[in-house]
Design an enzyme around this catalytic site. Structure first.
Site, mmCIF file in Angstrom:
data_model
loop_
_atom_site.group_PDB
_atom_site.id
_atom_site.type_symbol
_atom_site.label_atom_id
_atom_site.label_comp_id
_atom_site.label_asym_id
_atom_site.label_seq_id
_atom_site.Cartn_x
_atom_site.Cartn_y
_atom_site.Cartn_z
ATOM 1 N N MET A 57 20.848 93.062 41.834
ATOM 2 C CA MET A 57 21.645 93.067 40.604
ATOM 3 C C MET A 57 22.829 94.040 40.654
ATOM 4 O O MET A 57 23.160 94.660 39.643
ATOM 5 C CB MET A 57 20.749 93.389 39.404
ATOM 6 C CG MET A 57 19.567 92.449 39.246
ATOM 7 S SD MET A 57 20.058 90.730 39.074
ATOM 8 C CE MET A 57 20.537 90.731 37.353
ATOM 9 N N ARG A 58 23.433 94.205 41.823
ATOM 10 C CA ARG A 58 24.588 95.101 41.931
ATOM 11 C C ARG A 58 25.693 94.442 42.727
ATOM 12 O O ARG A 58 25.405 93.665 43.636
ATOM 13 C CB ARG A 58 24.214 96.396 42.675
ATOM 14 C CG ARG A 58 23.288 97.168 41.904
ATOM 15 C CD ARG A 58 23.035 98.564 42.299
ATOM 16 N NE ARG A 58 22.213 99.048 41.216
ATOM 17 C CZ ARG A 58 22.654 99.700 40.162
ATOM 18 N NH1 ARG A 58 23.904 100.054 40.072
ATOM 19 N NH2 ARG A 58 21.842 100.020 39.190
ATOM 20 N N GLY A 104 11.011 89.337 43.610
ATOM 21 C CA GLY A 104 10.980 89.076 45.040
ATOM 22 C C GLY A 104 10.313 87.775 45.447
ATOM 23 O O GLY A 104 9.724 87.702 46.524
ATOM 24 N N HIS A 158 22.466 82.154 43.916
ATOM 25 C CA HIS A 158 22.702 82.274 42.468
ATOM 26 C C HIS A 158 22.184 81.006 41.788
ATOM 27 O O HIS A 158 22.445 79.899 42.259
ATOM 28 C CB HIS A 158 24.202 82.462 42.201
ATOM 29 C CG HIS A 158 24.510 82.681 40.764
ATOM 30 N ND1 HIS A 158 24.262 83.891 40.131
ATOM 31 C CD2 HIS A 158 25.001 81.848 39.814
ATOM 32 C CE1 HIS A 158 24.599 83.788 38.855
ATOM 33 N NE2 HIS A 158 25.054 82.562 38.646
ATOM 34 N N LYS A 184 29.020 104.740 43.305
ATOM 35 C CA LYS A 184 28.656 103.540 44.078
ATOM 36 C C LYS A 184 28.943 103.719 45.568
ATOM 37 O O LYS A 184 28.177 103.292 46.420
ATOM 38 C CB LYS A 184 29.458 102.372 43.515
ATOM 39 C CG LYS A 184 29.061 101.030 44.034
ATOM 40 C CD LYS A 184 29.943 99.964 43.420
ATOM 41 C CE LYS A 184 29.389 98.599 43.620
ATOM 42 N NZ LYS A 184 28.091 98.391 42.980
ATOM 43 N N ASN A 225 24.463 85.408 49.318
ATOM 44 C CA ASN A 225 23.725 85.556 48.051
ATOM 45 C C ASN A 225 23.270 84.182 47.572
ATOM 46 O O ASN A 225 23.850 83.164 47.930
ATOM 47 C CB ASN A 225 24.656 86.180 47.006
ATOM 48 C CG ASN A 225 23.970 86.414 45.670
ATOM 49 O OD1 ASN A 225 22.809 86.843 45.623
ATOM 50 N ND2 ASN A 225 24.661 86.133 44.572
ATOM 51 N N ASN A 241 11.997 85.131 46.204
ATOM 52 C CA ASN A 241 12.815 84.679 47.343
ATOM 53 C C ASN A 241 12.501 85.504 48.589
ATOM 54 O O ASN A 241 12.502 84.966 49.702
ATOM 55 C CB ASN A 241 14.304 84.736 47.004
ATOM 56 C CG ASN A 241 14.719 83.558 46.138
ATOM 57 O OD1 ASN A 241 14.871 82.439 46.622
ATOM 58 N ND2 ASN A 241 14.873 83.802 44.842
#
Ligand code: GRF
Length: 189
Positions: A90-91, A12, A109, A65, A107, A14
């Site tokens: 991570m999903r 965490g 990356h 899910k 997101n 970010n």
């Protein structure tokens, strides 16, 4: 003032950077919810300490899910979330959330997408021997690290160790993500 949710799975850093920017008045939003798929993750402690409502769930407690993404959606709706920010989540986000939040899930990356998608992107790029590394912020779709790119920042990593490159990438993330979140909010998302 818009309401944002952060989805994270790990340390965490970010999350910290975004919250600091909100508290400093540099992001015009309220952080109303942390969603985390690892109840023991450090980011959950951070959210508790900051008095941020948290939905920390174990995916194994749900049939599939669809079931946990529906539970997440319910939480987002109850908290009147306008924008979802993935920060080390991570999903893959399913259509349940994507349809409810079209172009409102972003997101970060740690590579120059579309290169080096998925896990351990920094190591993947480093081991490949690239000389220019970087960070991407993008809209989320159903493809892993897919979706239109919002912003990228690159640097020349020649002469850097893997650790140094990682540190440099995280420093960029902590500056770039808050800045671009604020820009999206100002532009009306
Ligand atoms: C960051 O490198 C981010 O780019 C990636 O996962 C990492 C999360 O780190 N998606 P942290 O949990 O924010 O420290």
């Amino acid at each position: 003032m818009i309401n944002i949710a952060i989805f994270a799975s790990g340390t965490g850093t970010n999350f910290d950077a975004i919250l600091e920017n909100i508290n400093a008045g540099k992001i015009d939003a309220k952080l109303v919810l942390l969603v985390c798929d690892k109840p023991n993750a450090l980011v959950v402690d951070k959210a508790h300490k900051a008095n941020i409502d948290t939905f920390a769930f174990n995916p194994k407690d749900y049939a599939d899910k669809k079931a946990y993404d529906s539970a997440i959606l319910k939480q987002c709706e109850q908290h009147h979330v306008d924008l979802i920010i993935l920060a080390g989540y991570m999903r893959i986000v399913s259509s349940i959330l994507l349809q409810a939040y079209p172009n409102r899930i972003i997101n970060i990356h740690p590579s120059l997408l579309p290169a080096f998608k998925g896990k351990d992107a920094i190591k993947q790029a480093y081991d490949y021997g690239v000389k220019i590394m970087g960070v991407s912020i993008h809209y989320v779709n159903e493809d892993l690290d897919g979706g239109a790119i919002i912003a990228q920042q690159a640097f020349n990593n020649e002469g850097m160790s893997l650790d140094e490159a990682e540190q440099h990438i995280h420093n960029i993330e902590h500056q770039l993500y808050p800045k671009k979140i604020q820009k999206l909010i100002k532009e009306g998302i």
